[in-house]
Design an enzyme around this catalytic site. Structure first.
Site, short mmCIF file in Angstrom:
data_model
loop_
_atom_site.label_atom_id
_atom_site.label_comp_id
_atom_site.label_asym_id
_atom_site.label_seq_id
_atom_site.Cartn_x
_atom_site.Cartn_y
_atom_site.Cartn_z
CG HIS A 289 43.03 1.02 -38.33
ND1 HIS A 289 43.11 0.11 -37.31
CD2 HIS A 289 42.67 0.33 -39.43
CE1 HIS A 289 42.81 -1.09 -37.78
NE2 HIS A 289 42.53 -0.99 -39.06
CG HIS A 332 45.31 -8.40 -33.65
ND1 HIS A 332 44.12 -8.31 -34.32
CD2 HIS A 332 45.00 -8.28 -32.34
CE1 HIS A 332 43.13 -8.15 -33.47
NE2 HIS A 332 43.63 -8.14 -32.25
CD GLU A 338 43.64 -8.16 -27.45
OE1 GLU A 338 42.63 -8.63 -28.02
OE2 GLU A 338 44.52 -7.52 -28.04
CE1 TYR A 347 35.54 -4.59 -31.39
CE2 TYR A 347 35.77 -6.92 -31.92
CZ TYR A 347 36.34 -5.69 -31.67
OH TYR A 347 37.71 -5.54 -31.70
CG HIS A 362 41.01 -13.29 -28.45
ND1 HIS A 362 40.39 -12.19 -29.02
CD2 HIS A 362 40.21 -14.35 -28.73
CE1 HIS A 362 39.28 -12.59 -29.63
NE2 HIS A 362 39.15 -13.89 -29.46
CG HIS A 368 42.60 -12.21 -31.57
ND1 HIS A 368 43.86 -12.37 -31.04
CD2 HIS A 368 42.22 -10.96 -31.21
CE1 HIS A 368 44.22 -11.28 -30.39
NE2 HIS A 368 43.25 -10.40 -30.48
#
Length: 433
Positions: A289, A332, A338, A347, A362, A368
């Site tokens: 993705h 990542h 963010e 979520y 983050h 994270h």
């Protein structure tokens, strides 16, 4: 005084023409020297006069009394509002997460209920952002607010807001957003009696739609779905407090009338709203993705191509259709910082702890991703088509490190055990397997 129902003009950044009283707008060579009905003409410029035409934002307002008619402003207490540069504490590489801030027990309006969680940049240099959470329990009465430091992107999470602005009225509910440009005065009323949500105060260039590039001509947010209000006005002579945020501080003056007295306006510097359910989500049908940038609704560009002062990104209901892949967000570390919030549902990267009304931060290169429970479930899931249905999360993503405020680090809503959601991972490495 209600002069027109809540109706909207469509189209992001369009030149709008609207009047609450027919004939209030000048036509053709009918100049604003003596506007109709004894109105006063005023230009509100959201960009410099010589900004290129495609990016220039300004509106002409035809109002009952001129905005210049006020006494000097005086400084008032900032409450929990904070502005850049943020110097209350050090920038931290630690990952942070908060429970929802509680609604106040005392009657508190939108301005007084604003608490700054963090930000970056410099308000005087018009770069960076401030990120706030509002918790309000009463409508603003005989009070209006405007922000000279930045435009306000408002993301309701609990309870509707009725924004009564100089340009007209905007009702926005959880699942929608509203943007109020710099310098626009407005009052916030609470139809449901209480409200909580998130605000990005954008000091930098104005929010615009992202370029579509290889996506082509369709997808993401469509300009036609952004709505600005039709003209509406109050003709009311009563003491009204006008609060302005200027240079990082709150200032106040008292008027003898409501400044929401614009009878007609035309231009493209105006408030607008957007229903996030109208976002055209993209995805993948193969083995992996793409980056979360495909979920960008609005972006505030910088002079570095592809690098935003702030991106507003959502994670809406969507189909997950892919073959041999790990479907939730992967582990990542990003150069961008963010700040996330959750409007409703669950979520997909967290099994628990991240709840509607909560938030997480983050910062740049902070590692994270999914917690252990989500990782285990996703690693063993059957890869049939899956609908992620009851969820709506968002992210303010910015190129600069976000410094949390003292309030954000001291509030009881801070989850001091957040790091534990990534504990317990075991090595699965088998050389030669």
């Amino acid at each position: 005084m209600d002069h027109q129902p809540l109706v909207y003009l469509a189209g992001f950044g369009n030149e709008h023409v609207t009047e609450a009283v027919p004939g209030a707008l000048p036509e053709g060579r009918n100049s604003p020297q003596r506007p109709a009905f004894g109105l006063h003409a005023e230009q509100l410029s959201g960009t410099s006069f010589t900004t290129p035409r495609h990016a220039n934002r300004r509106s002409w307002l035809y109002r009952i009394l001129p905005s210049a008619m006020h006494r000097p402003f005086r400084r008032i207490d900032n409450g929990l509002w904070r502005s850049a540069p943020f110097a209350e504490g050090e920038a931290t590489p630690n990952r942070l997460r908060w429970d929802p801030l509680p609604l106040p027990f005392t009657a508190t309006d939108f301005v007084d209920g604003m608490a700054t969680m963090g930000g970056n940049g410099d308000v005087a240099s018009r770069m960076g952002v401030a990120i706030h959470i509002y918790c309000a329990t009463k409508s603003m009465a005989d009070r209006v607010f405007s922000n000279a430091d930045g435009e306000l992107l408002i993301v309701p999470q609990h309870g509707r807001l009725l924004l009564c602005t100089e340009f007209g009225r905007i009702e926005t509910a959880p699942g929608e957003i509203a943007v109020v440009p710099r310098g626009v005065r407005f009052r916030v009323e609470l139809p449901d009696g209480a409200a909580r949500g998130y605000v990005c105060e954008n000091y930098g260039s104005l929010f615009v739609l992202p370029e579509l590039g290889p996506i082509g001509s369709n997808g993401l947010a469509n300009p036609r779905d952004f709505l600005s209000p039709t003209a509406w006005y109050e003709e009311r002579r009563a003491p009204t407090e006008s609060v302005v945020k200027f240079g990082g501080n709150l200032w106040s003056t008292e008027l003898d009338h409501s400044p929401l007295d614009v009878v007609a306006w035309h231009g493209n510097h105006a408030p607008y709203k957007y229903d996030l359910a109208r976002f055209m989500t993209l995805g993948t049908v193969s083995f992996d993705h793409p980056d979360p940038s495909i979920f960008t609704v609005l972006t505030a560009p910088t002079d570095t191509p592809g690098t935003a002062n702030c991106d507003f990104v959502i994670f809406p209901p969507r189909w997950m259709v892919a073959e041999d892949t790990f479907r939730p967000p992967w582990f990542h570390r990003n150069i961008m910082s963010e700040f996330m919030g959750l409007i409703r549902g669950v979520y997909d990267a967290k099994a628990e702890g991240f709840v509607p009304g909560g938030a997480s931060l983050h910062n740049s290169f902070a590692a994270h991703g999914p917690d252990r429970a989500t990782f285990e479930r996703a690693s063993n899931a059957a890869l049939a088509p899956q609908k992620i249905a009851d969820t709506l999360a968002f992210m303010f993503e910015t190129r600069l490190v976000i410094r949390p405020t003292a309030f954000a680090l001291q509030t009881e809503a801070l989850q001091r055990d957040y790091d534990q959601c990534w504990s317990g991972f075991e090595s699965r490495f088998q050389a030669g397997s």
